[in-house]
Design a protein around this motif. Sequence first.
Motif, PDB file in Angstrom:
ATOM      1  N   THR A 164     -13.937 -11.558 -13.336  1.00 41.88           N
ATOM      2  CA  THR A 164     -13.483 -12.178 -12.094  1.00 41.88           C
ATOM      3  C   THR A 164     -12.076 -12.734 -12.254  1.00 41.88           C
ATOM      4  OG1 THR A 164     -15.770 -12.806 -11.569  1.00 41.88           O
ATOM      5  CG2 THR A 164     -14.022 -13.908 -10.343  1.00 41.88           C
ATOM      6  N   LEU A 165     -11.209 -12.396 -11.301  1.00 41.18           N
ATOM      7  CA  LEU A 165      -9.885 -12.984 -11.196  1.00 41.18           C
ATOM      8  C   LEU A 165      -9.989 -14.273 -10.390  1.00 41.18           C
ATOM      9  CD1 LEU A 165      -8.076  -9.669 -10.305  1.00 41.18           C
ATOM     10  CD2 LEU A 165      -7.647 -10.988 -12.391  1.00 41.18           C
ATOM     11  N   MET A 166      -9.357 -15.353 -10.878  1.00 40.86           N
ATOM     12  CA  MET A 166      -9.451 -16.654 -10.224  1.00 40.86           C
ATOM     13  C   MET A 166      -8.066 -17.262 -10.112  1.00 40.86           C
ATOM     14  SD  MET A 166     -12.916 -18.114 -12.088  1.00 40.86           S
ATOM     15  CE  MET A 166     -12.130 -18.162 -13.715  1.00 40.86           C
ATOM     16  N   HIS A 167      -7.695 -17.676  -8.913  1.00 40.74           N
ATOM     17  CA  HIS A 167      -6.378 -18.271  -8.678  1.00 40.74           C
ATOM     18  C   HIS A 167      -6.340 -19.686  -9.252  1.00 40.74           C
ATOM     19  CE1 HIS A 167      -3.467 -20.234  -5.638  1.00 40.74           C
ATOM     20  NE2 HIS A 167      -2.746 -19.649  -6.582  1.00 40.74           N
ATOM     21  N   VAL A 168      -5.289 -19.959 -10.060  1.00 38.63           N
ATOM     22  CA  VAL A 168      -5.104 -21.309 -10.588  1.00 38.63           C
ATOM     23  C   VAL A 168      -3.742 -21.901 -10.212  1.00 38.63           C
ATOM     24  CG1 VAL A 168      -6.707 -21.039 -12.529  1.00 38.63           C
ATOM     25  CG2 VAL A 168      -4.284 -20.429 -12.838  1.00 38.63           C
ATOM     26  N   GLY A 169      -2.763 -21.077  -9.836  1.00 32.58           N
ATOM     27  CA  GLY A 169      -1.448 -21.602  -9.480  1.00 32.58           C
ATOM     28  C   GLY A 169      -0.789 -22.307 -10.652  1.00 32.58           C
ATOM     29  N   GLY A 170      -0.113 -23.439 -10.362  1.00 33.21           N
ATOM     30  CA  GLY A 170       0.476 -24.247 -11.425  1.00 33.21           C
ATOM     31  C   GLY A 170       1.773 -23.669 -11.949  1.00 33.21           C
ATOM     32  N   HIS A 171       1.709 -23.008 -13.073  1.00 35.01           N
ATOM     33  CA  HIS A 171       2.896 -22.434 -13.715  1.00 35.01           C
ATOM     34  C   HIS A 171       3.670 -21.543 -12.744  1.00 35.01           C
ATOM     35  CE1 HIS A 171       5.417 -20.447 -16.656  1.00 35.01           C
ATOM     36  NE2 HIS A 171       4.850 -19.284 -16.423  1.00 35.01           N
ATOM     37  N   TYR A 172       2.975 -20.730 -12.009  1.00 34.55           N
ATOM     38  CA  TYR A 172       3.520 -19.967 -10.875  1.00 34.55           C
ATOM     39  C   TYR A 172       2.552 -20.110  -9.717  1.00 34.55           C
ATOM     40  CZ  TYR A 172       7.775 -17.427 -12.081  1.00 34.55           C
ATOM     41  OH  TYR A 172       9.071 -17.099 -12.359  1.00 34.55           O
ATOM     42  N   GLU A 173       3.093 -20.100  -8.500  1.00 32.93           N
ATOM     43  CA  GLU A 173       2.259 -20.331  -7.328  1.00 32.93           C
ATOM     44  C   GLU A 173       1.077 -19.352  -7.266  1.00 32.93           C
ATOM     45  OE1 GLU A 173       5.468 -20.006  -7.476  1.00 32.93           O
ATOM     46  OE2 GLU A 173       6.405 -21.779  -6.571  1.00 32.93           O
ATOM     47  N   GLY A 174       1.322 -18.097  -7.645  1.00 31.08           N
ATOM     48  CA  GLY A 174       0.274 -17.085  -7.565  1.00 31.08           C
ATOM     49  C   GLY A 174      -0.415 -16.800  -8.877  1.00 31.08           C
ATOM     50  N   GLN A 175      -0.245 -17.659  -9.877  1.00 32.01           N
ATOM     51  CA  GLN A 175      -0.869 -17.380 -11.173  1.00 32.01           C
ATOM     52  C   GLN A 175      -2.391 -17.339 -11.054  1.00 32.01           C
ATOM     53  OE1 GLN A 175      -0.267 -18.772 -15.730  1.00 32.01           O
ATOM     54  NE2 GLN A 175      -0.718 -20.428 -14.314  1.00 32.01           N
ATOM     55  N   ALA A 176      -2.972 -16.360 -11.742  1.00 27.95           N
ATOM     56  CA  ALA A 176      -4.426 -16.215 -11.774  1.00 27.95           C
ATOM     57  C   ALA A 176      -4.875 -15.994 -13.214  1.00 27.95           C
ATOM     58  CB  ALA A 176      -4.871 -15.040 -10.899  1.00 27.95           C
ATOM     59  N   VAL A 177      -6.121 -16.301 -13.476  1.00 32.40           N
ATOM     60  CA  VAL A 177      -6.735 -16.009 -14.770  1.00 32.40           C
ATOM     61  C   VAL A 177      -7.804 -14.940 -14.561  1.00 32.40           C
ATOM     62  CG1 VAL A 177      -6.279 -18.331 -15.637  1.00 32.40           C
ATOM     63  CG2 VAL A 177      -8.489 -17.834 -14.552  1.00 32.40           C
ATOM     64  N   LEU A 178      -8.097 -14.215 -15.617  1.00 32.91           N
ATOM     65  CA  LEU A 178      -9.221 -13.275 -15.609  1.00 32.91           C
ATOM     66  C   LEU A 178     -10.295 -13.836 -16.533  1.00 32.91           C
ATOM     67  CD1 LEU A 178     -10.615 -10.541 -14.968  1.00 32.91           C
ATOM     68  CD2 LEU A 178      -9.415  -9.605 -16.965  1.00 32.91           C
ATOM     69  N   TYR A 179     -11.461 -14.105 -15.968  1.00 40.72           N
ATOM     70  CA  TYR A 179     -12.583 -14.567 -16.783  1.00 40.72           C
ATOM     71  C   TYR A 179     -13.502 -13.388 -17.033  1.00 40.72           C
ATOM     72  CZ  TYR A 179     -16.843 -16.967 -18.260  1.00 40.72           C
ATOM     73  OH  TYR A 179     -17.957 -17.374 -18.958  1.00 40.72           O
ATOM     74  N   ASP A 180     -13.676 -13.053 -18.326  1.00 40.31           N
ATOM     75  CA  ASP A 180     -14.579 -11.979 -18.740  1.00 40.31           C
ATOM     76  C   ASP A 180     -15.806 -12.635 -19.375  1.00 40.31           C
ATOM     77  OD1 ASP A 180     -15.857  -9.841 -20.204  1.00 40.31           O
ATOM     78  OD2 ASP A 180     -14.006  -8.689 -19.947  1.00 40.31           O
ATOM     79  N   GLU A 181     -16.847 -12.769 -18.587  1.00 41.08           N
ATOM     80  CA  GLU A 181     -18.028 -13.508 -19.049  1.00 41.08           C
ATOM     81  C   GLU A 181     -18.710 -12.846 -20.235  1.00 41.08           C
ATOM     82  OE1 GLU A 181     -22.074 -15.573 -17.177  1.00 41.08           O
ATOM     83  OE2 GLU A 181     -20.934 -14.126 -15.996  1.00 41.08           O
ATOM     84  N   PRO A 182     -18.975 -11.525 -20.241  1.00 38.74           N
ATOM     85  CA  PRO A 182     -19.635 -10.930 -21.409  1.00 38.74           C
ATOM     86  C   PRO A 182     -18.836 -11.102 -22.702  1.00 38.74           C
ATOM     87  CG  PRO A 182     -19.729  -9.427 -19.534  1.00 38.74           C
ATOM     88  CD  PRO A 182     -18.797 -10.535 -19.158  1.00 38.74           C
ATOM     89  N   ARG A 183     -17.527 -11.104 -22.602  1.00 36.78           N
ATOM     90  CA  ARG A 183     -16.686 -11.274 -23.792  1.00 36.78           C
ATOM     91  C   ARG A 183     -16.445 -12.751 -24.113  1.00 36.78           C
ATOM     92  NH1 ARG A 183     -14.690  -6.499 -21.443  1.00 36.78           N
ATOM     93  NH2 ARG A 183     -14.442  -4.792 -22.953  1.00 36.78           N
ATOM     94  N   ARG A 184     -16.885 -13.653 -23.260  1.00 33.63           N
ATOM     95  CA  ARG A 184     -16.639 -15.091 -23.412  1.00 33.63           C
ATOM     96  C   ARG A 184     -15.144 -15.354 -23.650  1.00 33.63           C
ATOM     97  NH1 ARG A 184     -20.611 -18.550 -23.911  1.00 33.63           N
ATOM     98  NH2 ARG A 184     -19.459 -19.944 -25.320  1.00 33.63           N
ATOM     99  N   THR A 185     -14.306 -14.654 -22.863  1.00 35.27           N
ATOM    100  CA  THR A 185     -12.864 -14.713 -23.038  1.00 35.27           C
ATOM    101  C   THR A 185     -12.189 -15.045 -21.713  1.00 35.27           C
ATOM    102  OG1 THR A 185     -12.932 -13.110 -24.852  1.00 35.27           O
ATOM    103  CG2 THR A 185     -10.817 -13.397 -23.732  1.00 35.27           C
ATOM    104  N   LEU A 186     -11.222 -15.953 -21.775  1.00 28.29           N
ATOM    105  CA  LEU A 186     -10.400 -16.288 -20.616  1.00 28.29           C
ATOM    106  C   LEU A 186      -8.993 -15.745 -20.860  1.00 28.29           C
ATOM    107  CD1 LEU A 186     -10.407 -17.986 -17.905  1.00 28.29           C
ATOM    108  CD2 LEU A 186      -9.202 -19.728 -19.246  1.00 28.29           C
ATOM    109  N   PHE A 187      -8.599 -14.788 -20.034  1.00 26.83           N
ATOM    110  CA  PHE A 187      -7.231 -14.289 -20.054  1.00 26.83           C
ATOM    111  C   PHE A 187      -6.445 -15.214 -19.129  1.00 26.83           C
ATOM    112  CE2 PHE A 187     -10.029 -10.911 -21.262  1.00 26.83           C
ATOM    113  CZ  PHE A 187      -9.365 -10.279 -22.307  1.00 26.83           C
ATOM    114  N   CYS A 188      -5.733 -16.167 -19.748  1.00 25.72           N
ATOM    115  CA  CYS A 188      -5.322 -17.364 -19.017  1.00 25.72           C
ATOM    116  C   CYS A 188      -3.882 -17.330 -18.528  1.00 25.72           C
ATOM    117  CB  CYS A 188      -5.545 -18.605 -19.879  1.00 25.72           C
ATOM    118  SG  CYS A 188      -4.463 -18.703 -21.322  1.00 25.72           S
TER     119      CYS A 188
END
Length: 283
Positions: A164-188
């Motif tokens: 799942t891609l999730m919008h977080v903003g902050g560093h850039y207005e449109g910044q998003a993270v990718l959460y890969d639940e099976p891999r227990r990894t956050l592409f932040c």
Amino acid sequence: MPLTPWACANCGFWQKHFEPRSCPVCDDTRNDLPHDGWHFLREEEVAAKLTGSWRQLDRDMVAFSTSPPFGLNGTGWLLLHPDGNTAFEAAPYYTPEMLDEIRRLGGIRFLAASHCHGYGALWQLQDVFEPEVMAIQKDDLRMTKAFRVTWPYDEALELRPGQTLMHVGGHYEGQAVLYDEPRRTLFCGDAFKVDQGEAGENLAVSTHKAFHKDIPLSPGEVRKYRDVIGAVEFDTVCTPFEHARGITTEIALAVLDDQLRGPPGVRHIPMDELRRRAEKRTA
């Protein structure tokens, strides 16, 4: 007149253009302007400079990179899946050998990135592999002159169950993270910066609006990070530049809580201190 891919010689940002007059990444306060003026390179000039490589990681992940360093010099992450691979972020450029390896591994079904500092040569991956989805959060669309976004999204987009891609903003207005639940990894993306030693060990973690300029996030931006990132469980983070095992949800929350306790600031918090704070949170 056909548009040509051009890369900024300073930061590596690609534009498809007649001939760029400036670079939107370097013009932004979060990056430095080139000291010797604007220089833009055609694809063949970039290709002549770089050698491509890749390394197989655990959890069915492959990291693609180039040398010598070019521009911001990010990493392209390929997440292998029997129903089609996901590529997140991109290397500065993909040599024919790199493209052949991606093809051998099954190509790309889903393509996405956190924000413009992680775009690299996304345009190449779209042109070559024609992925089913090219997803970018809607507030970053102004930075996508090199490729065509096929799925802009608002606050979240599930690429497949567990990714799942999730919008977080902050560093850039449109910044998003990718959460890969099976891999227990956050592409932040650049939500976090992990300082690492020569052997890849994690030394410290920080969060920032602009890393090189030491511009901190606002309290509201930190709270947005916390609301999104605190809702998922992970034990590894991948920035466009680091693969960091051992950065857990609790470690990430300790970094964000440090920001909320004191005045805004870019603080590189040592891992030992973060572990102590994380243990107190779970005690």
